[in-house]
Design a protein around this motif. Structure first.
Motif, PDB file in Angstrom:
ATOM      1  N   ARG A 287      11.307  31.434  16.480  1.00 24.28           N
ATOM      2  CA  ARG A 287      10.514  32.480  15.843  1.00 24.28           C
ATOM      3  C   ARG A 287       9.090  31.994  15.537  1.00 24.28           C
ATOM      4  O   ARG A 287       8.122  32.722  15.754  1.00 24.28           O
ATOM      5  CB  ARG A 287      11.198  32.946  14.552  1.00 24.28           C
TER       6      ARG A 287
ATOM      7  N   ASN B 245      13.049  45.108  16.153  1.00 25.15           N
ATOM      8  CA  ASN B 245      14.176  44.345  15.611  1.00 25.15           C
ATOM      9  C   ASN B 245      15.508  44.793  16.212  1.00 25.15           C
ATOM     10  O   ASN B 245      16.410  45.252  15.516  1.00 25.15           O
ATOM     11  CB  ASN B 245      14.205  44.491  14.089  1.00 25.15           C
ATOM     12  N   THR B 246      15.631  44.633  17.528  1.00 27.23           N
ATOM     13  CA  THR B 246      16.874  44.962  18.214  1.00 27.23           C
ATOM     14  C   THR B 246      17.781  43.736  18.276  1.00 27.23           C
ATOM     15  O   THR B 246      17.355  42.609  17.982  1.00 27.23           O
ATOM     16  CB  THR B 246      16.588  45.428  19.653  1.00 27.23           C
ATOM     17  N   ASP B 247      19.030  43.935  18.682  1.00 28.99           N
ATOM     18  CA  ASP B 247      19.941  42.803  18.834  1.00 28.99           C
ATOM     19  C   ASP B 247      19.412  41.821  19.874  1.00 28.99           C
ATOM     20  O   ASP B 247      19.556  40.607  19.726  1.00 28.99           O
ATOM     21  CB  ASP B 247      21.332  43.293  19.246  1.00 28.99           C
TER      22      ASP B 247
ATOM     23  N   THR C 103      14.752  35.475  18.932  1.00 32.75           N
ATOM     24  CA  THR C 103      13.902  34.981  17.837  1.00 32.75           C
ATOM     25  C   THR C 103      14.675  34.716  16.547  1.00 32.75           C
ATOM     26  O   THR C 103      14.075  34.501  15.504  1.00 32.75           O
ATOM     27  CB  THR C 103      12.777  35.987  17.552  1.00 32.75           C
ATOM     28  N   GLY C 104      16.004  34.731  16.620  1.00 32.99           N
ATOM     29  CA  GLY C 104      16.799  34.480  15.420  1.00 32.99           C
ATOM     30  C   GLY C 104      16.685  33.064  14.914  1.00 32.99           C
ATOM     31  O   GLY C 104      16.754  32.798  13.712  1.00 32.99           O
TER      32      GLY C 104
ATOM     33  N   LYS D  63      16.740  39.756  18.306  1.00 32.38           N
ATOM     34  CA  LYS D  63      17.324  38.788  17.374  1.00 32.38           C
ATOM     35  C   LYS D  63      17.919  37.596  18.110  1.00 32.38           C
ATOM     36  O   LYS D  63      17.866  36.458  17.628  1.00 32.38           O
ATOM     37  CB  LYS D  63      18.401  39.466  16.532  1.00 32.38           C
TER      38      LYS D  63
END
Length: 268
Positions: free
Chosen positions: A215, A201-203, A209-210, A206
């Motif tokens: 996603r 869950n890195t920037d 897959t934000g 994100k």
């Protein structure tokens, strides 16, 4: 004391390594970064923990890397136990394209492959070579490349992951370079490893897959490999898992490409 050097240490997994390792006062932690401009959280941590040493360098420049290695050497009296090659890049915007769409787009393909090779392969080889003389004098003698399941042929084949062409090619290429180093340096007791962190869950993750629709597409692909995966793991968890693998690395596994579980199957 055990000395560790981590590239790409301003955020994400790299900063996660620094946070974890610096909790132990018996560790010397060298955070190799490109610029202080984005290093606010790292600098705050270093102000609290005196075993963190921030070194600004350019991993695409062998001369700058030699200078960084010299700075580490002054603190450690000429040695380094573990080098973690975490810095990398997903490359240009063309990463979203599958390979066939580059037909007639030579410049775009050259950039897609070239930028990734420069950032994820050549820069890491430069770094390994610049710090090798310190690793030779270290007690642990380990060089670890943070790779990606995207660089694994079987993972790509099963999931149908056709994009991230340059990124995947460069990661796979560096996996091979790690094996080449392992075979060359085995007589000296030096161990190397390509290590996948999993879905973290890195920037950067994100950003990809934000979006809920993206996603879902990603999960549908990943479920072909692991039906139980439901999302990215926290950085702290991924780092703890990887450190367990790194600490347990033996000559028998040197040069391999392993998951954060220490095997060749559990990518999540």
């Amino acid at each position: 004391m055990v000395s560790w050097a981590i590239t790409g240490a301003t955020r994400g997994i790299g900063l996660g390594f620094v946070k974890n390792l610096s909790m132990d006062p018996n560790n010397q932690v060298f955070a190799l970064i490109r610029s202080l401009g984005t290093a606010g959280p790292l600098e705050e941590l270093a102000a609290q923990r005196k075993n963190i040493y921030i070194i600004v360098t350019d991993i695409s420049n062998p001369t700058k890397l030699d200078e960084a290695a010299a700075k580490v050497s002054k603190v450690t009296a000429g040695s380094l136990d573990v080098l973690i090659l975490n810095a990398g890049s997903a490359g240009p915007d063309t990463a979203v394209l599958p390979p066939s769409t580059f037909h007639g787009k030579k410049e775009a393909l050259d950039l897609e492959i070239g930028e990734n090779i420069k950032n994820n392969l050549l820069s890491n080889i430069y770094t390994m070579n610049s710090f090798l003389h310190l690793i030779r004098s270290g007690a642990e003698k380990k060089m670890i490349f943070i790779s990606s399941q995207s660089g694994n042929l079987e993972f790509t084949r099963i999931t149908g992951f056709s994009t991230l062409l340059g990124y995947s090619v460069s990661k796979a290429g560096m996996n091979m370079a790690v094996t080449k180093f392992a075979t060359e340096l085995a007589p000296e007791g030096i161990k190397t490893l390509a290590l996948s962190p999993g879905w973290v869950n890195t920037d950067a993750a994100k950003a990809v897959t934000g979006d809920p629709e993206i996603r879902k597409v990603m999960l549908d692909m990943f479920h072909k490999v692991d039906p139980k995966v439901d999302g990215p793991a926290p950085i702290e968890e991924a780092v703890a898992n990887m450190l367990r693998v790194i600490r347990n690395l033996t000559e028998a596994d040197s040069g391999k490409f392993l998951t954060h579980h220490g095997d060749e199957e559990q990518w999540f």
